[in-house]
Scaffold this motif. Structure first.
Motif, short mmCIF file in Angstrom:
data_model
loop_
_atom_site.label_atom_id
_atom_site.label_comp_id
_atom_site.label_asym_id
_atom_site.label_seq_id
_atom_site.Cartn_x
_atom_site.Cartn_y
_atom_site.Cartn_z
N TYR B 83 0.79 -1.24 0.00
CA TYR B 83 0.00 0.00 0.00
C TYR B 83 0.82 1.28 0.00
O TYR B 83 0.40 2.27 -0.58
CB TYR B 83 -1.02 0.03 1.15
N VAL B 120 -15.07 4.21 -1.16
CA VAL B 120 -14.34 3.09 -0.57
C VAL B 120 -14.86 2.74 0.83
O VAL B 120 -14.25 1.97 1.55
CB VAL B 120 -12.81 3.35 -0.52
N ARG B 121 -15.99 3.31 1.17
CA ARG B 121 -16.68 3.02 2.44
C ARG B 121 -15.77 3.22 3.66
O ARG B 121 -15.63 2.34 4.49
CB ARG B 121 -17.22 1.58 2.40
N GLN B 137 -8.71 -1.93 5.25
CA GLN B 137 -8.95 -0.47 5.22
C GLN B 137 -7.79 0.24 4.55
O GLN B 137 -7.98 1.16 3.75
CB GLN B 137 -9.15 0.06 6.63
N GLN B 139 -5.82 -0.98 2.31
CA GLN B 139 -5.93 -1.28 0.90
C GLN B 139 -6.89 -0.31 0.22
O GLN B 139 -6.61 0.22 -0.85
CB GLN B 139 -6.42 -2.73 0.77
N ARG B 140 -8.01 -0.04 0.87
CA ARG B 140 -9.01 0.84 0.27
C ARG B 140 -8.55 2.29 0.26
O ARG B 140 -8.86 3.04 -0.67
CB ARG B 140 -10.35 0.67 0.98
N LEU B 143 -6.29 2.62 -2.66
CA LEU B 143 -7.06 2.67 -3.90
C LEU B 143 -7.69 4.06 -4.08
O LEU B 143 -7.64 4.64 -5.16
CB LEU B 143 -8.15 1.60 -3.83
N ALA B 144 -8.25 4.60 -3.00
CA ALA B 144 -8.86 5.93 -3.07
C ALA B 144 -7.81 6.97 -3.42
O ALA B 144 -8.05 7.87 -4.23
CB ALA B 144 -9.52 6.27 -1.74
N LEU B 171 -13.05 -7.93 -0.97
CA LEU B 171 -12.42 -6.86 -1.76
C LEU B 171 -12.38 -7.19 -3.24
O LEU B 171 -12.48 -6.29 -4.07
CB LEU B 171 -11.01 -6.59 -1.23
N TRP B 174 -15.64 -6.36 -4.58
CA TRP B 174 -15.79 -4.91 -4.53
C TRP B 174 -15.00 -4.25 -5.65
O TRP B 174 -15.48 -3.32 -6.30
CB TRP B 174 -15.32 -4.45 -3.15
N LEU B 175 -13.79 -4.75 -5.92
CA LEU B 175 -12.98 -4.19 -7.00
C LEU B 175 -13.67 -4.39 -8.36
O LEU B 175 -13.72 -3.50 -9.19
CB LEU B 175 -11.60 -4.85 -7.03
N LEU B 178 -16.46 -1.95 -8.49
CA LEU B 178 -15.92 -0.60 -8.68
C LEU B 178 -15.52 -0.39 -10.14
O LEU B 178 -15.82 0.65 -10.74
CB LEU B 178 -14.68 -0.45 -7.79
#
Lengths: 323, 353
Positions: B83, B120-121, B137, B139-140, B143-144, B171, B174-175, B178
């Motif tokens: 990350y 990304v919640r 978290q 990871q998200r 991504l954000a 995830l 989710w990816l 997204l």
């Protein structure tokens, strides 16, 4: 509860060999007495001698004597300048050694330690041979009106050489542990080299850098050998604080000598306190996930980091962080 | 934006990480680079991002040659394996970083970060530091942060590698979701075939710095081009035998293999997936191997049975569907017959595993 309590008794079940109580006491008292004889008594006596002729004499020696005042001023010029040079060199060296693979990398690492291996007197002599009036570059420099030996540039040069490894040596493990990934992430997000350094690298290494600066500064202010050779001991011109201590002692002004020495000792004590604080911070930065970062104030990205430096650090440290 | 990689080679000293690799990624695709470690997949991803420079070859993004464009000007979002969140910045500042660099007005930064936090919640976590977040978290946030500057490409290096199985599953979906919403061309690297198949539109299998096979997940799984791909994409039973006049001879049994018509005999290897082996109580004509049951594991969607073929001296894995299992009631120690329903044959001279 009982077996638990038994297991927690010192020495039991902790995997360490246990010494008998008398042995432990002997070792502790031995270590303590060495510490008292070699450290506590001398440091205390410095202050004792310094104040032996009274408070007034102490302040007179320190502030009324123009040569001592000049020595203080000179030390405040030489040490921070050397520290600043070392910060620039240290960051550059640590960056090169931890972020790039290149030919001669090992050689550079080895040379980094050379100033620690060479006797300071030899280092000073080396500069005299290079830049002195009859030295290799001396005559040429003199024809341009540049004097290095027996003047401030020489002092700075010698001090910088002697303290060269401090900052780099401190930063290399820190930068190695942090790794290049955050820097690369900043680059992919559009940062240029300076923005990356300023916003990512510098905040990550700041505690390690400050630690290096503190050690470097302490050594720079206390440096005697190399400076002794290049200074030519001209009172009121090239005497730094350590040289002034020696000179006053030679002139049988014991109390005056110790008064000046007490200033250096005081600086050393401050360094120790700041150092132990920074050591804790650096250790925490080296951990993978510093869980207690919550206590830090949020970094405002627009505000310069220099504003958050601890006030107790020397002027040099603040200059360093401000670059 | 489409990506075109043309004859890219990259060497690290004596090691060739990428060997004349060419690949086209159409705009809006979600592509997986799949391969074992050392296959060059991460190097390829870093070359697309500009973090590595190829020794030869070119990279085009949307028909523009970007081979010599600095990474900061490529407008790619890169998510690092671990990350690489800025540890001294809050979640908010991490996500805002790219916009701060671009001197975006702070009202706009605020708005965009809120938008991404919602996406990304992670609403309500913006004051936290990376060290106070869980792996998923982090990871998200990564991504954000990559998406904040509206990249032309999204590149992810082993995006779910460091997460535990349950979070990874979430995830992945989710990816995929997204990507369906954003349609930004996305390339991700993985060594997990299940992950590649579940998430990607297109799978590229890499090995030793070369592309071994490229196609849709279905295509790659059903028609592996090489023994390596066959072996890499899940469990497989391997038989060594001979090919002769349209038949594959494996010990005592012969299987039809009409693709090979020569009368000359050649050594060949047959690959059979565990779910393509049938277990029976009676032998089929000439196509069954007598086997003894060693172990039965009925926990899971399929019952995994381990058998040994004594004349061959090989152990085989067989996956039984629940109804087959309830019909057969296999017990360890039983003598049964295994019949391959589908065989893939690779000539030994052609490939070396």
């Amino acid at each position: 509860m009982k077996p638990d309590a038994a297991r927690r008794r010192p020495g039991v079940g902790s995997g360490r060999p246990t010494e008998p109580a008398w042995g432990r006491r002997l070792l502790i008292s031995l270590a303590l007495s060495v510490l008292i004889v070699l450290v506590v008594i001398p440091v205390a006596s410095v202050f004792g001698y310094a104040f032996s002729k009274g408070w007034d004499h102490y302040w007179n020696t320190l502030l009324r004597d123009p040569d001592t005042r000049h020595a203080m001023w000179l030390t405040l010029v030489v040490a921070p300048t050397s520290v600043l040079l070392n910060v620039v060199f240290g960051i550059a060296a640590a960056w090169a050694l931890t972020r790039f693979e290149f030919r001669g990398r090992t050689l550079l690492t080895t040379f980094l330690d050379l100033p620690f291996a060479v006797s300071p007197v030899v280092a000073g002599l080396m500069f005299v041979l290079l830049f002195g009036a009859t030295g290799v570059f001396g005559p040429q420099l003199q024809s341009w009106g540049v004097t290095i030996i027996f003047s401030t540039p020489g002092l700075i040069l010698a001090t910088t050489f002697v303290t060269l490894p401090f900052v780099a040596r401190e930063l290399i493990p820190v930068m190695q542990a942090i790794g290049p990934e955050e820097e690369l992430a900043a680059i992919t997000l559009g940062a240029n080299g300076w923005q990356m350094f300023r916003r990512i690298t510098l905040p990550n290494i700041k505690w390690g850098l400050l630690y290096g600066v503190i050690l470097c500064n302490a050594r720079a202010m206390g440096e005697y050998g190399a400076v002794y050779v290049v200074s030519g001991h001209i009172s009121g011109q090239t005497d730094t604080l350590p040289l002034r201590v020696e000179k006053l002692l030679q002139e049988f002004d014991t109390a005056g000598s110790f008064a000046v020495a007490s200033v250096l000792t005081f600086l050393a004590l401050v360094t120790l306190i700041v150092k132990s604080f920074l050591e804790a911070r650096t250790a925490r930065d080296l951990e993978e996930a510093p869980a207690d970062d919550a206590g830090l104030p949020p970094d405002d990205i627009e505000a310069p980091a220099a504003s958050s430096e601890p006030a107790s650090t020397s002027a040099a440290a603040i200059t360093a962080a401000g670059i | 934006m489409s990506i075109r990689i043309a004859h890219v080679t990259r060497r690290f000293g004596a090691f060739t990480a990428l060997d004349d690799v060419s690949l086209f990624v159409p705009s809006g695709q979600l592509l997986a680079l799949l391969g074992p470690s050392g296959s060059g997949k991460t190097t390829l991803l870093r070359i697309i991002a500009g973090l590595e420079t190829p020794d030869a070859g070119a990279v085009h993004v949307a028909d523009l040659d970007v081979t010599n464009v600095a990474p900061r000007e490529r407008e790619v979002g890169f998510v690092f394996q671990h990350y690489a969140l800025f540890r001294h910045m809050t979640v908010f500042e991490n996500i805002a970083f790219g916009m701060r660099i671009r001197k975006t007005p702070s009202a706009e930064v605020e708005k965009r970060v809120r938008e991404l936090l919602h996406l990304v919640r992670l609403e309500g976590l913006e004051r936290r530091y990376p060290s106070q977040l869980s792996g998923g978290q982090r990871q998200r946030v990564a991504l954000a942060r990559a998406l904040a500057v509206r990249p032309r490409l999204l590149l992810l290096d082993e995006p779910f590698g460091a997460l535990d199985a349950k979070v990874r599953q979430e995830l992945r979906q989710w990816l995929r979701h997204l990507h369906d919403e954003m349609h930004v061309t996305t390339v991700f690297v993985t060594h997990d075939q299940e992950e590649a198949f579940e998430v990607a539109d297109h799978v590229v299998v890499m090995r030793g710095g070369r592309i071994e096979q490229s196609g849709s997940p279905q295509d790659v799984f059903d028609n592996p081009a090489t023994p390596f791909v066959m072996d890499f994409l899940g469990q497989v039973n391997v038989f060594h035998g001979r090919l002769e006049a349209g038949q594959m001879h494996l010990g005592g049994i012969a299987l039809d293999y009409p693709e090979y018509t020569h009368t000359e005999s050649r050594n060949a290897t047959a690959y059979v997936r565990p779910h393509e082996l049938a277990l029976e109580r009676a032998p089929s004509q000439g196509t069954s191997l007598p086997v003894r049951v060693l172990h039965v594991n009925p926990a899971g969607a399929v019952t995994r049975v381990r058998v040994i073929s004594e004349p061959f001296g090989v152990q085989l894995n067989v996956d039984l569907r629940p109804d087959d299992y309830s019909e057969l009631r296999v017990q360890p120690g039983e003598q049964l017959f295994a019949t391959p329903r589908r065989v893939r044959v690779f000539m030994q001279d052609d490939y070396v595993i």
